[in-house]
Design a protein around this motif. Structure first.
Motif, mmCIF file in Angstrom:
data_model
loop_
_atom_site.group_PDB
_atom_site.id
_atom_site.type_symbol
_atom_site.label_atom_id
_atom_site.label_comp_id
_atom_site.label_asym_id
_atom_site.label_seq_id
_atom_site.Cartn_x
_atom_site.Cartn_y
_atom_site.Cartn_z
ATOM 1 N N LEU B 21 -13.801 -3.655 4.253
ATOM 2 C CA LEU B 21 -13.840 -2.793 5.046
ATOM 3 C C LEU B 21 -12.980 -1.442 4.853
ATOM 4 C CD1 LEU B 21 -14.462 -5.160 7.760
ATOM 5 C CD2 LEU B 21 -14.167 -3.882 8.952
ATOM 6 N N LYS B 22 -12.653 0.027 4.435
ATOM 7 C CA LYS B 22 -11.511 0.170 3.713
ATOM 8 C C LYS B 22 -10.859 1.376 4.714
ATOM 9 C CE LYS B 22 -15.095 1.627 -0.001
ATOM 10 N NZ LYS B 22 -15.592 0.819 -0.177
ATOM 11 N N CYS B 23 -9.759 1.241 3.983
ATOM 12 C CA CYS B 23 -8.799 1.778 4.646
ATOM 13 C C CYS B 23 -7.786 2.509 3.891
ATOM 14 C CB CYS B 23 -7.678 1.380 5.963
ATOM 15 S SG CYS B 23 -6.493 1.634 6.510
ATOM 16 N N ASN B 24 -7.261 3.716 3.944
ATOM 17 C CA ASN B 24 -7.078 4.627 3.401
ATOM 18 C C ASN B 24 -5.437 5.046 3.984
ATOM 19 O OD1 ASN B 24 -9.435 5.224 1.601
ATOM 20 N ND2 ASN B 24 -7.693 5.304 -0.081
ATOM 21 N N TYR B 25 -4.370 5.360 3.558
ATOM 22 C CA TYR B 25 -2.640 6.101 4.264
ATOM 23 C C TYR B 25 -2.328 6.540 3.955
ATOM 24 C CZ TYR B 25 -0.236 2.995 1.798
ATOM 25 O OH TYR B 25 0.485 2.060 0.764
ATOM 26 N N SER B 26 -1.904 8.064 4.603
ATOM 27 C CA SER B 26 -1.095 8.741 3.936
ATOM 28 C C SER B 26 0.960 8.659 4.645
ATOM 29 C CB SER B 26 -1.053 10.275 4.121
ATOM 30 O OG SER B 26 -0.712 11.109 3.478
ATOM 31 N N TYR B 27 1.920 8.539 3.847
ATOM 32 C CA TYR B 27 3.090 8.310 4.933
ATOM 33 C C TYR B 27 3.560 8.700 3.783
ATOM 34 C CZ TYR B 27 6.696 6.324 7.728
ATOM 35 O OH TYR B 27 7.719 5.834 8.181
ATOM 36 N N SER B 28 5.132 9.161 3.882
ATOM 37 C CA SER B 28 5.897 9.883 2.756
ATOM 38 C C SER B 28 7.221 8.443 2.641
ATOM 39 C CB SER B 28 6.448 10.306 3.660
ATOM 40 O OG SER B 28 7.249 10.652 4.727
ATOM 41 N N GLY B 29 7.233 7.659 3.924
ATOM 42 C CA GLY B 29 8.114 6.608 3.244
ATOM 43 C C GLY B 29 7.288 4.742 3.203
#
Lengths: 113, 110
Positions: B21-29
């Motif tokens: 199950l795929k998960c991608n994220y975006s977070y600067s920290g």
């Protein structure tokens, strides 16, 4: 262990009517409390969180409000419901601080007609 | 701003087949990533978190900072794995707020 109660389990309300959903937690003191909404076809969206009595932070502008009159009670309200308020509302709690596991209640299914 | 993306709304696999199950994220920290699961007629509950680096019910997930991914994997799917899976991100501030993806409904076909 943590226990979270939510009521009612299901609710059907007409547009323009008021709303009050209640969440109470057991087994922990001074928890962080959260209200999420899951709309059809969408993920869980954080609506409000509270780190203490009377302390409410809103994540998104909306027709809803939240209150925390007691340490273990979290209430979600609206003065006038909109059709877009329909969804599945989840209450959650965690220990204070950051990056702690959140525990979820059973949820309330709200249908606005 | 933080964002969690689960590209698959529905995923079906046969019993015994591998599942991802795929998960991608975006977070600067520096985020912490979680997988939550909701089985039929049960509450949403934590499955695993990347900081624990453990296998739960045969599932593992590795945080890949280069690809900003946190895919959930299991080598041999079981029927009892059928459920709704949510990837979530917690930042370093904000009272432990979780940002969820839209979820993937996994169906394991017997």
């Amino acid at each position: 262990s943590q226990t979270i109660h939510q009521w009612p389990a299901t609710l059907v309300q007409p547009v323009g009517s008021p709303l009050s959903l209640e969440c109470t937690v057991e087994g922990t003191s001074n928890p962080n409390l959260y209200w999420y909404r899951q709309a059809a076809g969408r993920g869980l969206q954080l609506l409000f969180y509270s780190v203490g009595i009377g302390q409410i932070s809103s994540e998104v502008p909306q027709n809803l409000s939240a209150s925390r009159p007691q340490d273990r009670q979290f209430i979600l309200s609206s003065k006038k419901l909109l059709l877009s308020d329909s969804g599945f509302y989840l209450c959650a709690q965690s220990a204070g601080g950051v990056r702690n596991e959140q525990f979820f209640g059973p949820g309330t299914r709200l249908t606005v007609l | 701003a933080q964002r969690v993306t689960q590209p698959e709304k529905l995923l079906s696999v046969f019993k015994g087949a591998p599942v991802e199950l795929k998960c991608n994220y975006s977070y600067s920290g520096s985020p912490e990533l979680f997988w939550y699961v909701q089985y039929s007629r049960q509450r949403l509950q934590l499955l695993l978190r990347h900081i624990s680096r453990e296998s739960i019910k045969g599932f593992t997930a590795d945080l890949n900072k280069g690809e900003t991914s946190f895919h959930l994997k299991k080598p041999f799917a079981q029927e009892e794995d059928s459920a709704m899976y949510y990837c979530a991100l917690s930042g370093s501030t904000g009272a432990n707020n979780l940002f969820f993806g839209t979820g993937t409904r996994l169906t394991v076909i017997p």
